[in-house]
Motif scaffolding. Sequence first.
Motif, PDB file in Angstrom:
ATOM      1  N   SER A 160       4.069   9.750  -1.231  1.00 36.19           N
ATOM      2  CA  SER A 160       3.926   9.745   0.217  1.00 36.19           C
ATOM      3  C   SER A 160       3.493   8.350   0.640  1.00 36.19           C
ATOM      4  O   SER A 160       2.955   7.571  -0.159  1.00 36.19           O
ATOM      5  N   VAL A 161       3.740   8.040   1.889  1.00 39.49           N
ATOM      6  CA  VAL A 161       3.307   6.746   2.410  1.00 39.49           C
ATOM      7  C   VAL A 161       1.794   6.602   2.261  1.00 39.49           C
ATOM      8  O   VAL A 161       1.279   5.546   1.864  1.00 39.49           O
ATOM      9  N   GLU A 162       1.088   7.669   2.544  1.00 40.99           N
ATOM     10  CA  GLU A 162      -0.375   7.632   2.464  1.00 40.99           C
ATOM     11  C   GLU A 162      -0.846   7.368   1.039  1.00 40.99           C
ATOM     12  O   GLU A 162      -1.794   6.613   0.816  1.00 40.99           O
ATOM     13  N   GLU A 163      -0.176   7.973   0.075  1.00 42.28           N
ATOM     14  CA  GLU A 163      -0.560   7.752  -1.320  1.00 42.28           C
ATOM     15  C   GLU A 163      -0.341   6.303  -1.732  1.00 42.28           C
ATOM     16  O   GLU A 163      -1.179   5.697  -2.412  1.00 42.28           O
ATOM     17  N   VAL A 164       0.788   5.745  -1.339  1.00 39.78           N
ATOM     18  CA  VAL A 164       1.057   4.349  -1.691  1.00 39.78           C
ATOM     19  C   VAL A 164       0.021   3.428  -1.049  1.00 39.78           C
ATOM     20  O   VAL A 164      -0.487   2.501  -1.685  1.00 39.78           O
ATOM     21  N   HIS A 165      -0.318   3.677   0.202  1.00 38.31           N
ATOM     22  CA  HIS A 165      -1.374   2.901   0.854  1.00 38.31           C
ATOM     23  C   HIS A 165      -2.661   2.962   0.038  1.00 38.31           C
ATOM     24  O   HIS A 165      -3.307   1.936  -0.215  1.00 38.31           O
ATOM     25  N   GLN A 166      -3.033   4.168  -0.362  1.00 39.21           N
ATOM     26  CA  GLN A 166      -4.288   4.345  -1.086  1.00 39.21           C
ATOM     27  C   GLN A 166      -4.266   3.609  -2.417  1.00 39.21           C
ATOM     28  O   GLN A 166      -5.253   2.966  -2.801  1.00 39.21           O
ATOM     29  N   ARG A 167      -3.151   3.669  -3.113  1.00 41.90           N
ATOM     30  CA  ARG A 167      -3.087   3.074  -4.456  1.00 41.90           C
ATOM     31  C   ARG A 167      -3.014   1.550  -4.411  1.00 41.90           C
ATOM     32  O   ARG A 167      -3.573   0.876  -5.288  1.00 41.90           O
ATOM     33  N   PHE A 168      -2.329   0.998  -3.441  1.00 38.42           N
ATOM     34  CA  PHE A 168      -2.073  -0.437  -3.444  1.00 38.42           C
ATOM     35  C   PHE A 168      -3.086  -1.258  -2.649  1.00 38.42           C
ATOM     36  O   PHE A 168      -3.207  -2.466  -2.857  1.00 38.42           O
ATOM     37  N   SER A 169      -3.818  -0.647  -1.733  1.00 40.69           N
ATOM     38  CA  SER A 169      -4.594  -1.422  -0.763  1.00 40.69           C
ATOM     39  C   SER A 169      -5.745  -2.212  -1.379  1.00 40.69           C
ATOM     40  O   SER A 169      -6.175  -3.220  -0.802  1.00 40.69           O
ATOM     41  N   ASP A 170      -6.248  -1.808  -2.529  1.00 40.06           N
ATOM     42  CA  ASP A 170      -7.340  -2.574  -3.142  1.00 40.06           C
ATOM     43  C   ASP A 170      -6.869  -3.936  -3.639  1.00 40.06           C
ATOM     44  O   ASP A 170      -7.611  -4.923  -3.557  1.00 40.06           O
ATOM     45  N   ARG A 171      -5.658  -3.998  -4.130  1.00 39.00           N
ATOM     46  CA  ARG A 171      -5.147  -5.228  -4.736  1.00 39.00           C
ATOM     47  C   ARG A 171      -4.141  -5.970  -3.858  1.00 39.00           C
ATOM     48  O   ARG A 171      -3.812  -7.124  -4.135  1.00 39.00           O
ATOM     49  N   PHE A 172      -3.640  -5.292  -2.811  1.00 32.13           N
ATOM     50  CA  PHE A 172      -2.578  -5.873  -1.996  1.00 32.13           C
ATOM     51  C   PHE A 172      -2.886  -5.729  -0.511  1.00 32.13           C
ATOM     52  O   PHE A 172      -3.571  -4.795  -0.090  1.00 32.13           O
ATOM     53  N   GLU A 173      -2.325  -6.643   0.263  1.00 25.65           N
ATOM     54  CA  GLU A 173      -2.368  -6.578   1.729  1.00 25.65           C
ATOM     55  C   GLU A 173      -0.994  -6.163   2.228  1.00 25.65           C
ATOM     56  O   GLU A 173       0.024  -6.788   1.883  1.00 25.65           O
ATOM     57  N   LEU A 174      -0.937  -5.113   3.043  1.00 27.15           N
ATOM     58  CA  LEU A 174       0.331  -4.643   3.579  1.00 27.15           C
ATOM     59  C   LEU A 174       0.802  -5.579   4.683  1.00 27.15           C
ATOM     60  O   LEU A 174       0.102  -5.804   5.669  1.00 27.15           O
ATOM     61  N   LEU A 175       2.005  -6.130   4.529  1.00 27.68           N
ATOM     62  CA  LEU A 175       2.565  -7.021   5.540  1.00 27.68           C
ATOM     63  C   LEU A 175       3.377  -6.249   6.571  1.00 27.68           C
ATOM     64  O   LEU A 175       3.238  -6.474   7.765  1.00 27.68           O
TER      65      LEU A 175
END
Length: 200
Positions: A160-175
């Motif tokens: 899900s979009v929410e899951e990807v946000h949760q997993r990636f946000s510590d190491r990445f900034e969403l552009l």
Amino acid sequence: MTIGSDTWNERYQSGDTPWDKGTYTPALLEVLAKQVIPAEAEVLVPGCGYGHDAAAIAQAGYPTTGMDIAESAVKGARLAHQGVDGLDFVQEDLFDPTLSEEKRYGAIWEHTCYCAILPEQRPDYVRAVANLLENDGIFAGIFFINTEMPEGEGPPFETSVEEVHQRFSDRFELLWEKSPDATFPTREGCEWLMVWRKKS
């Protein structure tokens, strides 16, 4: 538990590859047109399969490496795209921690790798791609948000979009993120396009 190279080899050898459409994903053109990938970047495509996306990125002018755990996929990719300049294919395990000690990339393109691994491997996936990127490197990809399979079954495994946000946000900034302008006809409404930058 993991899905090993023998399993993927068997599927390529038997032609059981429904994810392979014989060409690059249409969403990749959108990413290339927006010049998401920095001009000087070397690009990694993990889980590249027969290498259609990797070849398209190389043809756009980026030195590109397609990586797959399945020997049959790598052999097929090399054969199919042997005339493309700036393109290499390697048989490696994305989760091998020594890979990032050897080389890092300016950008990574994700398409049908994240959904192919077991869901419990996803934290390891995020760690692996972050380690393989240079600081401020770009991670762009298509995520399968509707596989139309029973919950928990795969591959492909749904996210899900929410899951990807949760997993990636510590190491990445969403552009930016959006529904892709174009998809394969069988995947309309099933994919979500995201572009992230690795945090320094």
